[in-house]
Design a protein around this motif. Structure first.
Motif, short mmCIF file in Angstrom:
data_model
loop_
_atom_site.label_atom_id
_atom_site.label_comp_id
_atom_site.label_asym_id
_atom_site.label_seq_id
_atom_site.Cartn_x
_atom_site.Cartn_y
_atom_site.Cartn_z
N TYR A 113 -10.22 -5.36 -40.06
CA TYR A 113 -10.02 -6.50 -39.16
C TYR A 113 -9.11 -7.52 -39.85
O TYR A 113 -9.60 -8.43 -40.54
CB TYR A 113 -11.36 -7.16 -38.82
CG TYR A 113 -12.35 -6.23 -38.15
CD1 TYR A 113 -12.32 -6.02 -36.77
CD2 TYR A 113 -13.32 -5.55 -38.91
CE1 TYR A 113 -13.23 -5.17 -36.16
CE2 TYR A 113 -14.23 -4.71 -38.30
CZ TYR A 113 -14.18 -4.51 -36.93
OH TYR A 113 -15.09 -3.67 -36.34
N PRO A 114 -7.81 -7.39 -39.72
CA PRO A 114 -6.87 -8.32 -40.38
C PRO A 114 -7.11 -9.76 -39.95
O PRO A 114 -7.58 -10.03 -38.84
CB PRO A 114 -5.50 -7.83 -39.91
CG PRO A 114 -5.73 -6.42 -39.45
CD PRO A 114 -7.12 -6.38 -38.91
N ILE A 115 -6.79 -10.69 -40.85
CA ILE A 115 -6.94 -12.11 -40.54
C ILE A 115 -5.82 -12.53 -39.59
O ILE A 115 -4.68 -12.73 -40.00
CB ILE A 115 -6.92 -12.97 -41.82
CG1 ILE A 115 -8.01 -12.52 -42.78
CG2 ILE A 115 -7.08 -14.46 -41.47
CD1 ILE A 115 -7.99 -13.24 -44.12
N ASP A 116 -6.13 -12.63 -38.31
CA ASP A 116 -5.17 -13.09 -37.31
C ASP A 116 -5.93 -13.86 -36.23
O ASP A 116 -7.16 -14.01 -36.30
CB ASP A 116 -4.38 -11.92 -36.71
CG ASP A 116 -5.28 -10.82 -36.14
OD1 ASP A 116 -6.40 -11.14 -35.68
OD2 ASP A 116 -4.87 -9.65 -36.13
N THR A 117 -5.21 -14.33 -35.25
CA THR A 117 -5.83 -15.18 -34.21
C THR A 117 -6.89 -14.43 -33.41
O THR A 117 -7.83 -15.03 -32.90
CB THR A 117 -4.75 -15.70 -33.25
OG1 THR A 117 -3.99 -14.57 -32.75
CG2 THR A 117 -3.81 -16.67 -33.96
N GLN A 118 -6.75 -13.12 -33.31
CA GLN A 118 -7.71 -12.32 -32.56
C GLN A 118 -9.03 -12.15 -33.31
O GLN A 118 -10.11 -12.10 -32.70
CB GLN A 118 -7.13 -10.95 -32.23
CG GLN A 118 -8.04 -10.08 -31.38
CD GLN A 118 -7.43 -8.72 -31.09
OE1 GLN A 118 -6.32 -8.43 -31.52
NE2 GLN A 118 -8.16 -7.90 -30.34
N ASN A 119 -8.96 -12.08 -34.65
CA ASN A 119 -10.14 -11.75 -35.45
C ASN A 119 -10.73 -12.93 -36.22
O ASN A 119 -11.82 -12.80 -36.77
CB ASN A 119 -9.79 -10.66 -36.46
CG ASN A 119 -9.40 -9.35 -35.80
OD1 ASN A 119 -9.93 -8.98 -34.76
ND2 ASN A 119 -8.46 -8.63 -36.41
N ILE A 120 -10.02 -14.06 -36.27
CA ILE A 120 -10.41 -15.14 -37.18
C ILE A 120 -11.82 -15.65 -36.94
O ILE A 120 -12.59 -15.86 -37.89
CB ILE A 120 -9.37 -16.30 -37.13
CG1 ILE A 120 -9.69 -17.31 -38.23
CG2 ILE A 120 -9.34 -16.94 -35.75
CD1 ILE A 120 -9.49 -16.80 -39.62
#
Length: 551
Positions: free
Chosen positions: A34-41
Motif C-alpha cells: 500500500y504505497p503512501i499516496d492520497t488513496q492509501n494515506i
C-alpha cells in the motif's frame, strides 16, 4: 526534576514508541503493498492507530495480570523490570526482522530454544550493538528516569480495564471506518501481521508456552511393534542417512547450479531428485517430521515427542543396529532412544579448526561397522552443513573456490554474489563430505548391500526479495526455504538390484520429507503396519536376484 506519570500514561507512550521505532520491517512491507499516496494515506494512518491500540491493549492486559498476581502473593509490583524484559526482547525481534526479514513465531521460538550458543553467536554483528544502544539502553535509561505514580490496586484495576476497553473501541472503530481496505488487508495480507512488534512475538510466546501444558504426562505411543525383516532377506544391509542442514536444491550443480558445487558427486552413480520439498522451514520442525510417520499435513511437535519414530520401528525388528552421530545442535528429540554420539566438540571430533567439521563424523566409523557382527546397520549423520548466516565458517579455507565471498553475518552488507559464493563453497564441502561417505560404503560393499540417502532439512533464502535465512511460517515461506536437495547412491547388492532406468524416471516427481520414513523402511525390506509402499520412493524398482548371506 523527575517526570511523574501513571502506569497507564507511560504504557501508552511506550506503545507509541514501539510502533514508531520497532516496526521497520512491518511498515516497509506494508508500504510495498500500500504505497503512501492520497488513496492509501488515511488507511495507513488507521493501521498506525490500530497498532498503537493493540500494543497498548496487550501490554495493559499483561500488566493487569502481573499486578493481580503480585498482589495475591504480597510482592511489590515490578513495573519497570517488566518493561526491561519487553524492551530487550522487542529490540532483538526488531534486529532479526529488520536484518534477515524473518519473523518470531512459535516455530521460531522452538528453533531458538533448540539452537546452541555457538550457532546463536553467528547472529552477533556490529549492527546488533547499535540496536542494543538505541532500542534498549537509551529508552530504558529514559524510563528509569520517570517516576511512576503508585495507586491502590482497585483503582489501578479500574483504570487498566478502561484502557483495555478504550483500545478495543478504537480498534473496532478504525476497522469499521476502513472496512473496504481491511477486508482485503486481513484476507490477502495475513503474513504482514507476523512482523508486528511486540504484539506478534508476545502472542507467539503465549502460544509456545501453552504447549508445555498440553498432555504433560502423555505416555509414549508405540508404532510398528510387530515390524519384522523377513527371513528370506538373507543379505545384510547398511544404509547411511545423511541429514543435511540448510541445503537448497538449486545450489547443487547436479540440479543445474552454474557454480560447479558437485565435482566429486558427479563422478559417482548418484541420483539427484529435482523436485523435493521439506516438511518445515526450520531444523526443529523438519528433522523430527522426516522421521515421523505423520507426514507434514498431520505433524506437530507435541505428537512427535510422544510417538515413536522411524528409529523405533527399525529397533522393533531387532535386526537393525542404529547409530546417530551429530555435528549439529542435537537430534531434535529423534534419537533419544537410540545410540547418540555428539561430534560438535573436539572432545569427540578430531577434525576441528575454526569449528568442528562434518567429515570428523566419519573418523572411527569403520570400527563401529566392524563391531556389528550380524545385524543390518543404519547410521545417521546430522551435518552442520550450510547453517547460516556465517556461511564462510561452514567450510575449511581450501574449499573457498567461489569468490568474492561474504565474510560477515550481516548479510545486508554483502552483494548477492558474495552471499551465494559463500553458500556455494559450503555446498562444495558437503559434496566432499558425501563423497567420503560413498568411499566408506564402497569399502564395505562386499559385506553389505549399501546405500546412502542424503536429504536436507530445509532450504535457505539468500536475499531474494530482501529475505534471508529460513524459518518463515510455511504458508508464507518462499520456495527457496522449502526446496531441498535429496540424493541417493547404491552399492553392492543394492546397486545390482536397483532398476536405474525406472528410478531415473522418478527424479522429477514431487517427493518430500514424507517419503523418508517409508523409503528407509523399504531399503531394509521391513514388513510393518506403518509402512506404506506407495510412499516409498524405491517401491517397484528392485530387481529380484538370487543371493546368499554375506558374513
Amino acid at each position: 526534576m523527575k517526570i511523574k506519570l501513571s502506569q497507564n500514561q507511560l504504557t501508552l507512550i511506550i506503545s507509541i514508541f514501539f510502533v514508531l521505532f520497532y516496526n521497520l520491517a512491518f511498515f516497509s512491507k506494508t508500504f510495498a503493498v500500500y504505497p503512501i499516496d492520497t488513496q492509501n494515506i488515511f488507511f495507513l494512518a488507521s493501521i498506525v492507530i490500530i497498532l498503537i491500540s493493540a500494543t497498548n491493549l496487550m501490554l495493559s492486559l499483561l500488566l493487569l495480570i502481573m499486578n493481580s498476581f503480585l498482589r495475591v502473593v504480597r510482592l511489590k509490583v515490578v513495573y519497570k523490570r517488566f518493561f526491561l524484559v519487553v524492551f530487550f526482547l522487542a529490540m532483538l525481534a526488531a534486529y532479526v526482522m529488520d536484518t534477515y526479514s524473518t519473523v518470531i513465531d512459535d516455530t521460531m521460538l522452538l528453533n531458538i530454544l533448540k539452537t546452541d550458543a555457538k550457532e546463536s553467536l553467528d547472529l552477533v554483528t556490529i549492527k546488533l550493538f547499535f540496536y542494543i544502544i538505541f532500542l534498549f539502553v537509551l529508552p530504558m535509561f529514559l524510563i528509569f528516569k520517570i517516576e511512576v505514580k503508585e495507586v491502590l490496586f482497585k483503582k489501578d484495576l479500574v483504570l487498566k480495564l478502561k484502557t483495555i476497553l478504550i483500545s478495543l473501541v478504537v480498534i473496532f472503530v478504525m476497522t469499521i471506518s476502513f472496512g473496504k481496505f481491511y477486508a482485503s488487508f486481513l484476507r490477502e495480507q495475513k503474513p504482514l501481521r507476523y512482523y508486528t512488534n511486540p504484539t506478534y512475538w508476545i502472542y507467539s510466546m503465549g502460544k509456545f508456552g501453552s504447549s508445555f501444558f498440553k498432555n504433560p504426562s502423555k505416555a509414549l505411543e508405540a508404532i510398528g511393534k510387530g515390524s519384522i525383516i523377513p527371513v528370506h532377506d538373507v543379505d545384510r544391509d547398511m544404509v547411511i542417512l545423511v541429514v543435511g542442514e540448510t541445503a537448497r536444491r538449486d545450489s547443487f550443480s547436479l540440479n543445474g547450479n552454474k557454480n560447479e558445487t558437485n565435482p566429486l558427486l558427479k563422478k559417482e552413480n548418484v541420483l539427484s531428485f529435482t523436485n523435493a520439498t521439506s516438511c518445515g522451514t526450520s531444523t526443529a520442525i523438519s528433522v523430527p517430521c522426516m522421521f515421523s510417520y505423520f507426514g507434514r499435513s498431520k505433524f506437530n511437535v507435541d505428537d512427535a515427542n510422544s510417538t515413536e519414530n522411524l528409529l523405533d520401528v527399525l529397533s522393533h525388528t531387532q535386526e537393525v543396529n542404529i547409530l546417530w552421530r551429530d555435528n549439529n545442535s542435537d537430534s531434535k528429540g529423534v534419537a533419544v532412544r537410540a545410540k547418540f554420539e555428539d561430534y560438535k566438540t573436539s572432545a569427540t571430533n578430531t577434525i576441528c579448526d575454526e569449528e568442528c567439521r562434518d567429515v570428523g563424523m566419519l573418523v572411527g566409523l569403520q570400527k563401529h561397522i566392524d563391531s556389528v557382527k550380524e545385524k543390518d546397520i543404519l547410521i545417521v549423520l546430522h551435518q552442520m552443513g550450510n547453517h547460516g548466516p556465517a556461511y564462510y565458517k561452514r567450510y575449511p579455507k581450501e574449499f573457498e573456490v567461489f569468490r568474492p565471498v561474504c565474510k560477515t553475518s550481516e548479510l545486508g552488507k554483502c552483494t548477492n554474489e558474495e552471499i551465494t559464493n559463500a553458500y556455494d563453497n559450503a555446498i562444495l564441502y558437503t559434496d566432499y563430505f558425501l563423497s567420503k561417505v560413498i568411499t566408506l560404503l564402497k569399502a564395505n560393499s562386499s559385506k553389505f548391500n549399501t546405500a546412502m540417502l542424503y536429504v536436507s532439512d530445509h532450504g535457505e533464502s539468500l536475499g531474494e526479495n530482501g529475505i534471508y535465512l529460513h524459518g518463515l511460517p510455511y504458508m508464507m515461506a518462499p520456495k527457496e526455504q522449502k526446496d531441498i536437495a535429496m540424493i541417493m547412491w547404491f552399492g553392492g547388492g543394492m546397486e545390482a538390484e536397483t532398476n536405474y532406468v525406472l528410478l531415473k524416471k522418478r527424479l522429477n516427481e514431487p517427493y518430500s520429507h514424507d517419503n523418508v520414513f517409508h523409503t528407509i523402511l523399504g531399503m531394509f525390506e521391513v514388513e510393518s503396519s506403518v509402512y506404506k509402499p506407495e510412499m516409498d520412493i524405491l517401491d517397484g524398482v528392485h530387481i529380484q536376484i538370487n543371493s546368499t548371506k554375506n558374513n
